[in-house]
Design an enzyme around this catalytic site. Structure first.
Site, PDB file in Angstrom:
ATOM      1  CG  ASP A  43      -1.336 -46.417 -26.802  1.00 35.33           C
ATOM      2  OD1 ASP A  43      -1.253 -45.565 -27.705  1.00 35.33           O
ATOM      3  OD2 ASP A  43      -1.173 -47.635 -26.998  1.00 35.33           O
ATOM      4  CE1 TYR A  48      -2.611 -53.309 -28.062  1.00 38.75           C
ATOM      5  CE2 TYR A  48      -3.175 -51.376 -26.778  1.00 38.75           C
ATOM      6  CZ  TYR A  48      -2.342 -52.014 -27.673  1.00 38.75           C
ATOM      7  OH  TYR A  48      -1.241 -51.363 -28.169  1.00 38.75           O
ATOM      8  CE  LYS A  77      -1.592 -48.217 -30.433  1.00 46.22           C
ATOM      9  NZ  LYS A  77      -2.086 -48.681 -29.132  1.00 46.22           N
ATOM     10  CG  HIS A 110      -2.154 -52.097 -33.902  1.00 48.48           C
ATOM     11  ND1 HIS A 110      -3.076 -52.478 -32.956  1.00 48.48           N
ATOM     12  CD2 HIS A 110      -0.964 -52.225 -33.301  1.00 48.48           C
ATOM     13  CE1 HIS A 110      -2.449 -52.805 -31.834  1.00 48.48           C
ATOM     14  NE2 HIS A 110      -1.168 -52.668 -32.026  1.00 48.48           N
TER      15      HIS A 110
END
Ligand code: A2P
Length: 325
Positions: A43, A48, A77, A110
């Site tokens: 994921d 990130y 996302k 997101h």
């Protein structure tokens, strides 16, 4: 045996590795170790800030014959700054390029939050602040309807860049609204959920539309202690009902909490960089929880949300922006 969950007739491994907050310097090795340990679901997200390195781990695992691309389920996302229809495909392609992939199994919106576009060349990933260099940096919202973003997400499926599309952090009202205009139904709702935030009504709403649910932060507070968004005392892992079930089942408290997530029909994506915990978090099929244990763990609910823009945006980004109220 790897447990799976049905996502619009595709089979997704029910336990994935969450990649939020894993240091780019170590994430390639973590991803490699995870795939070696049996993980087939990763994921990821542009936000990130580690997709290039995640991609290196994936590439090495595939090159070493640990698995094929087709055996992996990879989610990423769309960040908040790319909600306008002209930016969605470019953002998806950027994540694909960083990860070294040519399609996503699942691509998610997101947050239901549209921020002003920041050019890739200026900053990537751009995070929440419009311009961190100014005297009083803040978020700059953009007036983009979620329906516009969803329309562009649908085109990713047409373009074969994403096999499935979905949303994160949507409330029941936003899901109802989305279902009123979607030509391609969302396959997934990803939300924070753990024994302190059980979200029964929201999960039931998603399931009534046959939308699968993934729980992020499935272990609760643990991820948030280091970033000052939770205290150590808020851990669910020392709750007597969790300890009792762990003792009875011969499992660890974390395994009990993750298994509770699976048995209620959600996928779970715990993050860990610890090789032993990687294995621990995937080993959830040699025990099960009784109905009484399930009910007792669900009874811990206190509607405690650790990841709440209504709280952290003001504190961290000088901008109050509530989405769950
Ligand atoms: P670490 O990376 O040091 O293992 P979540 O994904 O629910 O937010 O949880 C992630 C947090 O929980 C991280 O702080 C992670 O730390 C910790 N964690 C992950 N797996 C376990 C486990 N099996 N037992 C205890 N803590 C865990």
């Amino acid at each position: 045996m790897v447990q799976t969950i049905n996502v619009d007739n595709q089979v997704m491994p029910a336990v994935g590795l969450g990649l939020w907050k894993i240091d780019p310097d170590t994430v390639a090795q973590t991803v490699y170790d995870a795939i070696k340990a049996g993980y087939r679901h990763l994921d990821s997200a542009a936000d990130y800030a580690n997709e290039v390195e995640v991609g290196q781990g994936i590439a090495r695992a595939i090159a070493d014959g640990l698995c094929s691309r087709e055996e992996l389920w990879i989610t990423s996302k769309l960040w908040n700054t790319y909600h306008r229809k002209e930016h969605v495909e470019a953002a998806c392609r950027r994540s694909l390029a960083d990860l070294g992939l040519d399609y996503f199994d699942l691509y998610l919106v997101h947050f239901p939050i549209a921020l002003q576009f920041v050019d890739f060349a200026d900053r990537y990933p751009p995070e929440w602040l419009f311009d961190p260099q100014v005297a009083q940096p803040g978020m700059q919202l953009d007036r983009v309807p979620l329906s516009e973003t969803w329309g562009a997400m649908e085109q990713l499926v047409e373009a074969k860049l994403a096999r499935q599309i979905g949303v994160c952090n949507y409330s029941a009202s936003l899901l109802h609204d989305l279902m009123s205009y979607a030509n391609i139904k969302p396959a997934m709702l990803q939300i924070e959920s753990h024994p302190y935030l059980t979200q029964e009504a929201l999960i039931r709403t998603a399931q009534s539309y046959d939308i699968a649910v993934t729980a992020f932060s499935p272990l609760g507070s643990l991820s948030y202690v280091a970033i000052d968004m939770a205290s150590e005392a808020e851990t669910v892992l020392t709750q007597p009902v969790v300890l009792a079930a762990a003792e009875r089942a011969g499992a660890t408290p974390a395994q009990v909490v993750l298994r509770w997530g699976l048995q209620r029909g959600t996928a779970v994506i715990p993050k860990t960089t610890n090789p032993q915990r990687l294995v621990e978090n995937l080993s959830l099929s040699d025990f099960s929880l009784t109905d009484e244990e399930m009910a007792a763990i669900s009874g811990l609910n206190q509607n405690r949300r650790f990841n709440d823009p209504g709280a952290f945006c003001e504190e961290a980004f000088n901008t109050f922006y509530s989405i769950y109220d």
